[in-house]
Design a protein around this motif. Structure first.
Motif, PDB file in Angstrom:
ATOM      1  N   ARG A 141       9.792  -1.355  -0.864  1.00  0.00           N
ATOM      2  CA  ARG A 141      10.679  -2.499  -1.082  1.00  0.00           C
ATOM      3  C   ARG A 141      12.441  -1.664  -0.910  1.00  0.00           C
ATOM      4  NH1 ARG A 141       9.983  -6.983  -4.394  1.00  0.00           N
ATOM      5  NH2 ARG A 141       7.549  -7.429  -4.623  1.00  0.00           N
ATOM      6  N   ILE A 159       5.128  -3.748   4.507  1.00  0.00           N
ATOM      7  CA  ILE A 159       4.507  -4.341   3.410  1.00  0.00           C
ATOM      8  C   ILE A 159       4.015  -5.920   4.017  1.00  0.00           C
ATOM      9  CG2 ILE A 159       6.419  -6.617   2.475  1.00  0.00           C
ATOM     10  CD1 ILE A 159       8.662  -5.482   1.978  1.00  0.00           C
ATOM     11  N   TYR A 160       4.409  -6.479   5.365  1.00  0.00           N
ATOM     12  CA  TYR A 160       3.148  -7.835   6.267  1.00  0.00           C
ATOM     13  C   TYR A 160       1.937  -6.971   5.819  1.00  0.00           C
ATOM     14  CZ  TYR A 160       0.757  -9.803   9.462  1.00  0.00           C
ATOM     15  OH  TYR A 160      -0.651 -10.749  10.007  1.00  0.00           O
ATOM     16  N   TYR A 163       0.503  -7.097   1.916  1.00  0.00           N
ATOM     17  CA  TYR A 163       0.222  -8.364   2.198  1.00  0.00           C
ATOM     18  C   TYR A 163      -1.006  -8.981   2.061  1.00  0.00           C
ATOM     19  CZ  TYR A 163       1.182 -13.603   0.927  1.00  0.00           C
ATOM     20  OH  TYR A 163       1.034 -14.595   0.359  1.00  0.00           O
ATOM     21  N   ARG A 164      -1.567  -8.670   3.560  1.00  0.00           N
ATOM     22  CA  ARG A 164      -2.198  -9.023   3.475  1.00  0.00           C
ATOM     23  C   ARG A 164      -3.929  -8.373   3.336  1.00  0.00           C
ATOM     24  NH1 ARG A 164      -2.606  -7.830   9.933  1.00  0.00           N
ATOM     25  NH2 ARG A 164      -3.124  -5.974   9.379  1.00  0.00           N
ATOM     26  N   GLU A 167      -2.714  -8.630  -1.315  1.00  0.00           N
ATOM     27  CA  GLU A 167      -2.359  -9.530  -2.347  1.00  0.00           C
ATOM     28  C   GLU A 167      -0.678  -8.977  -3.571  1.00  0.00           C
ATOM     29  OE1 GLU A 167      -0.992 -14.157  -1.921  1.00  0.00           O
ATOM     30  OE2 GLU A 167      -3.228 -13.100  -0.981  1.00  0.00           O
ATOM     31  N   ILE A 170       2.369  -7.281  -3.904  1.00  0.00           N
ATOM     32  CA  ILE A 170       3.581  -7.035  -3.473  1.00  0.00           C
ATOM     33  C   ILE A 170       2.903  -9.197  -3.498  1.00  0.00           C
ATOM     34  CG2 ILE A 170       3.005  -6.596  -0.927  1.00  0.00           C
ATOM     35  CD1 ILE A 170       6.565  -6.629  -1.251  1.00  0.00           C
ATOM     36  N   PRO A 171       3.211  -9.449  -4.780  1.00  0.00           N
ATOM     37  CA  PRO A 171       2.695 -11.083  -4.587  1.00  0.00           C
ATOM     38  C   PRO A 171       4.044 -12.162  -4.044  1.00  0.00           C
ATOM     39  CG  PRO A 171       3.477 -10.709  -6.959  1.00  0.00           C
ATOM     40  CD  PRO A 171       3.297  -8.957  -5.949  1.00  0.00           C
ATOM     41  N   ASP A 172       5.491 -12.045  -4.696  1.00  0.00           N
ATOM     42  CA  ASP A 172       6.607 -12.023  -3.045  1.00  0.00           C
ATOM     43  C   ASP A 172       6.563 -12.402  -1.830  1.00  0.00           C
ATOM     44  OD1 ASP A 172       7.363  -9.896  -4.116  1.00  0.00           O
ATOM     45  OD2 ASP A 172       9.091 -10.130  -5.448  1.00  0.00           O
ATOM     46  N   ALA A 173       5.831 -11.289  -1.683  1.00  0.00           N
ATOM     47  CA  ALA A 173       6.218 -10.548  -0.087  1.00  0.00           C
ATOM     48  C   ALA A 173       7.366 -11.934   0.759  1.00  0.00           C
ATOM     49  CB  ALA A 173       4.945 -10.422   0.193  1.00  0.00           C
ATOM     50  N   ALA A 200       1.386 -15.176   7.139  1.00  0.00           N
ATOM     51  CA  ALA A 200       1.726 -14.965   5.920  1.00  0.00           C
ATOM     52  C   ALA A 200       1.983 -16.682   5.284  1.00  0.00           C
ATOM     53  CB  ALA A 200       2.601 -13.339   5.515  1.00  0.00           C
TER      54      ALA A 200
END
Length: 958
Positions: A141, A159-160, A163-164, A167, A170-173, A200
């Motif tokens: 971050r 991050i992408y 998150y993929r 998830e 980093i739920p708030d990505a 996303a």
């Protein structure tokens, strides 16, 4: 999952001739060596792990002695090492040593050097272990706020990916990246962030686009491309959003980036079928073709215009842009010009044909001023054919086109002149009002014709269509002018003896006397040049052809003289003039016969030509009404029937094309209303971006044939037996220029097989691109090995080889299993094609002097009894196309002759002449007999096609 199936993002060259190092020596180098030694040792470790070695004892050594080093090369290699090394125990738990690795990478994510931070973030995109990623999230971050764009854009990618895949880490990505996107200034960072939001959280991406939709034109091209993709996907899934974003697509058509303009035009066409949208997209495509220098780009964009034209509703819009499309002709590339002319010809209508003809006439004139080049000649030929098609479709244009094209009859390029002659022949038969003009122009250029083939055609046209007394007299004058002094034999003997000078031959008496008597061309001399030159150059054209031994033109001349003499007798009432003209014609024929029998020509006259000239002499001596009808009526009727059949065939093919383009709807088909379509039904439509990506990767989904044997299983070849220690089978995947062998190797023993290597060799025009890497196979384990084979030409090839391996713990030599041969089918590279009669002749004897042709003859040996069935079987077996019209093959007469043609993806041509018959005396059940003669410029193509036909015949005989 075996080591060979593990995903690898880095390809490393493996030297095959070196012995694999021992684990002890590697450990020693990693512990006590300098930076260079450690680098080399680490490379060897990576290569061994990729080859299937485990090396668990080196993991802690690398953590202790290599991981703390700050050398950039070491750090890059460590990223590859941690990517491929097993990180879990056999039961799936994370190794304890990986905690130390995780801490090291947390420090690298806080390193002051932006390269180390960025490359570490890229490495994290490839990690699939959530336990390793969780402690690193705060540091990832923090990288979003780094001063350097390289770090920020890789942080977005990391991050992408996280998150993929995970998830919960980093739920708030999406929210984090949206805030980052609003404040970001760098184009590459914004592109990555926007791409993540598209996949996303599409709603946030749309919210961001709505806030800056007016500034889209100011964005960088990489961000604009992603915006085009988003708009396409949103409107594809939810058509009601079209009005919201279509203005943005219109603006992107003015982008400075060609890639953005291309994608925006393609998207606009899929979103709207309004004439204004189609016109804007087509105009954008045309601008791209003109401004781009790469010919491949021009061809791709031209294909898009052709696709637009295929839609009936869009064709009318494109017709208004024909003149813009013709601007593409300024490109020197022949393929681009060919496709452009074809497109313009398909779009021509009565509204724009006049402008099209003016442009093409200018292009034809331009080719005269360009230095002679092979492409110039071919381009001139294309222009002639296009003007020919325009004149046939729009007869009013023929009068404007003919005077320009007639000049090319005297051109050095025989192919262009032959096309003009074919056009003139068709025009003079179809358009009665143009006959006087064509005859007049033909007489003007007749003396300048250089090719004997064109000369013969011009003689035939003049003899067939000269209908007035003046025109007939003019033809006779031109013939005498082209023949020179007669008798030919006596004048040539005198010239050889030196009794007359070349200047004296130019104004010969008989020609002058003829001109004076006829009353036409009284002031013209027989030849315009009076300076002495070489003997061959001084000869008039027709005289030169005859002395070179080409007496076929003499047979054509005899027919022409007979026609005009019979017509002259019918037109002129005075018996004296009739007899004078007929005697003149007979004198010319007799002197040619005398020349043919003498030793002066390079080649003597043939018996066929003697018979033809003698027949014409007999016809003129008798002047019977029956012969008059045959010469002056039947010939023209035959031409008329041929042209009518040709026109009917063209109309039939056009009708078939239009039927293909028109979408037929059955009476009971459901009607789809866009407003009533459910969202899930909309999503099932094909995504153009996904299709183009699959096409680029070579993964396009082909429709499987109804026959289950035509599936992938049909291309699986068993390489070893079921009782062999190693079982192997290969799936042969044929691409355009290469073959991919996907070989499944199964260890059927209870031993570990080390250095299991697939050794391949090729026979024919095949080349192995790289040797497959050796593997280690556990007991009863299996692995897939891929090998690429490059194909250079159309030829039946064979791939053969063996599998060699060592048994773990055994002291014996290497074991070997021989593989069965894999035969590559030529049919994967042959495509049906069409060619003109002139081109098919060019495949034969005309080129034999320049290019050595390979001729393969196949004897028909089958149990089939029907001629047409056998022909269809050959067409299906060889993937060739039948050039002979269907009408010529219809009916039954006991024999059949047909021409088949195909072209390989490498540009190699193949022409097959099929001559078959059914012996009637053997009864109705007699088998078809005959020969198939294959001609090709490469030996592989001819022999492979011959083998294929022989093999297909054997199958029918079984």
């Amino acid at each position: 999952m075996t080591a060979a199936e593990n995903v690898c993002y880095t390809l490393i060259n493996v030297p095959m001739d070196s012995e694999p190092p021992s684990e002890i020596s590697l450990k020693n180098d990693l512990e006590k060596g300098d930076v260079k030694s450690k680098t080399e040792a680490l490379k060897k470790v990576i290569i061994m792990i990729l080859n299937g070695e485990k090396l668990p004892g080196l993991l802690m050594t690398i953590i202790r002695f290599v991981l703390p080093l700050q050398d950039h090369t070491i750090k890059k290699l460590l990223l590859v090492f941690w990517e491929i090394v097993p990180k879990t125990t056999p039961d799936g738990r994370l190794l304890h040593e990986m905690i130390l690795v995780c801490d090291a990478y947390r420090k690298d994510l806080q390193h002051p050097n932006e390269f180390i931070r960025g490359s570490t973030l890229r490495f994290l995109c490839k990690l699939k272990e959530a336990e390793l990623l969780e402690p690193l999230m705060p540091a990832i971050r923090a990288c979003l706020e780094h001063r350097h764009s390289y770090v920020r854009r890789n942080a977005v990618l990391a991050i992408y990916t996280i998150y993929r895949n995970f998830e919960h880490l980093i739920p708030d990505a999406p929210e984090l990246i949206h805030d980052f996107l609003v404040n970001e200034k760098d184009a590459s960072c914004k592109r990555n962030a926007f791409m993540m939001l598209i996949h996303a959280d599409q709603d946030r991406a749309l919210d961001y686009l709505s806030t800056c939709i007016d500034q889209v034109q100011t964005f960088g091209d990489i961000l604009q491309l992603v915006i085009v993709e988003l708009i396409y996907k949103v409107c594809h899934a939810n058509p009601s959003e079209r009005a919201r974003f279509i203005r943005c697509i219109y603006n992107l058509l003015q982008s400075s980036s060609p890639a953005v303009k291309y994608e925006a035009a393609g998207t606009l066409v899929t979103l709207s079928s309004a004439p204004t949208a189609i016109k804007a997209a087509a105009q954008c495509y045309i601008d791209l073709i003109i401004k781009e220098s790469d010919n491949n780009v021009k061809l791709i964009v031209l294909d898009r215009l052709v696709e637009l034209k295929e839609h009936p509703a869009h064709e009318r819009v494109l017709q208004d842009l024909v003149m813009d499309i013709l601007r593409v002709l300024s490109t020197p590339d022949l393929e681009v010009r060919k496709k452009t002319l074809q497109l313009a010809l398909d779009l021509v209508s009565s509204r724009n044909v006049e402008e099209l003809v003016i442009v093409l006439k200018k292009e034809v004139i331009k080719t005269n001023n360009v230095s002679e080049h092979e492409d110039t000649d071919k381009y001139r030929q294309l222009l002639v054919r296009t003007l020919h098609s325009c004149s046939v479709r729009f007869p009013d244009m023929a009068a404007n086109v003919i005077p320009v094209l007639m000049e090319f009859l005297s051109d050095n390029n025989e192919a262009a002149a032959a096309d003009v002659l074919e056009f003139v022949r068709e025009a003079i038969q179809r358009f009665d009002n143009l006959r006087m003009l064509i005859v007049e122009k033909m007489l003007e250029v007749f003396h300048a014709i250089k090719s004997v083939k064109i000369y013969r055609g011009a003689l035939w046209i003049l003899g067939e269509y000269c209908s007035t007394k003046e025109d007939i007299q003019s033809v006779m004058t031109e013939v005498r002018r082209s023949l020179g002094e007669i008798p030919i034999v006596e004048s040539e003997i005198k010239k050889e003896a030196g009794e007359i000078k070349p200047e004296e031959e130019i104004t010969v008496g008989p020609v002058q006397k003829l001109v004076t008597e006829m009353g036409t061309y009284a002031t013209q001399s027989a030849l315009s040049s009076s300076r002495p030159t070489k003997k061959e150059e001084d000869r008039p054209p027709l005289r030169g052809f005859l002395l070179d031994g080409d007496f076929f033109v003499a047979a054509s001349l005899a027919t022409t003289l007979t026609k005009i003499a019979l017509r002259y007798v019918a037109l002129v009432q005075e018996k004296k003039k009739q007899n004078s003209f007929v005697a003149e014609a007979m004198l010319l024929m007799a002197t040619i016969l005398h020349l043919g029998k003498s030793s002066l020509p390079k080649k003597p006259i043939t018996d066929d030509d003697v018979d033809r000239i003698s027949l014409c002499l007999k016809v003129l001596s008798e002047c019977s009404p029956l012969m008059n009808d045959i010469f002056n009526k039947e010939c023209r009727q035959s031409l008329s029937q041929m042209l009518s059949a040709k026109l009917e065939e063209e109309k039939l093919s056009q009708k078939k094309e239009s039927e293909k383009r028109n979408v037929t709807v059955q009476p009971d088909d459901p009607i789809s209303f866009m407003q009533l379509t459910a969202k899930n039904e909309m999503n099932c439509k094909e995504d153009q971006f996904q299709l183009s990506l699959l096409a680029a990767m070579g993964n396009t989904q082909r429709k499987e044939a109804a026959d289950p044997l035509a599936s992938k299983l049909n291309k699986v070849t068993q390489l070893t037996g079921f009782s062999d220690p190693v079982y192997a089978e290969a799936y042969v995947h044929v691409n355009q220029y290469d073959i991919v062998l996907d070989v499944l190797v199964v260890n059927q023993t209870s031993d570990t097989l080390q250095n299991c290597t697939l050794e391949l060799a090729t026979l024919g025009d095949l080349k192995l691109v790289e040797k497959p890497s050796p593997l280690t196979l556990a007991p009863h384990d299996f692995a897939n090995i891929k090998a690429n084979v490059k194909v250079a030409s159309t030829e039946n090839g064979i791939i053969f080889g063996n599998i060699v391996y060592d048994v773990s713990g055994a002291a014996s030599d290497r074991n070997c299993v021989v593989l069965s041969d894999i035969h590559i089918d030529i049919m994967d590279y042959i495509q049906p094609a069409t060619c003109t009669d002139a081109s098919s002749v060019r495949c034969g004897p005309n080129l034999s002097g320049k290019i050595k042709l390979v001729v393969e003859s196949v004897t028909v040996n089958t149990n089939m009894t029907d001629l047409n069935d056998y022909l269809q079987h050959i067409l299906k077996s060889t993937n060739m196309k039948c050039l002979t019209p269907e009408k010529a093959l219809s009916g039954y007469c006991g024999f059949m002759a047909a021409n088949l043609y195909a072209r390989s993806i490498f540009g190699e041509d193949a022409l097959a002449n099929v001559s078959i018959e059914k012996p009637v005396h053997q009864g109705p059940d007699a088998a078809v007999t005959g020969h198939i003669r294959i001609r090709a410029k490469s030996q592989g193509m001819a022999l492979s096609l011959g083998d294929k036909i022989n093999l297909s015949q054997k199958k029918t005989s079984l």
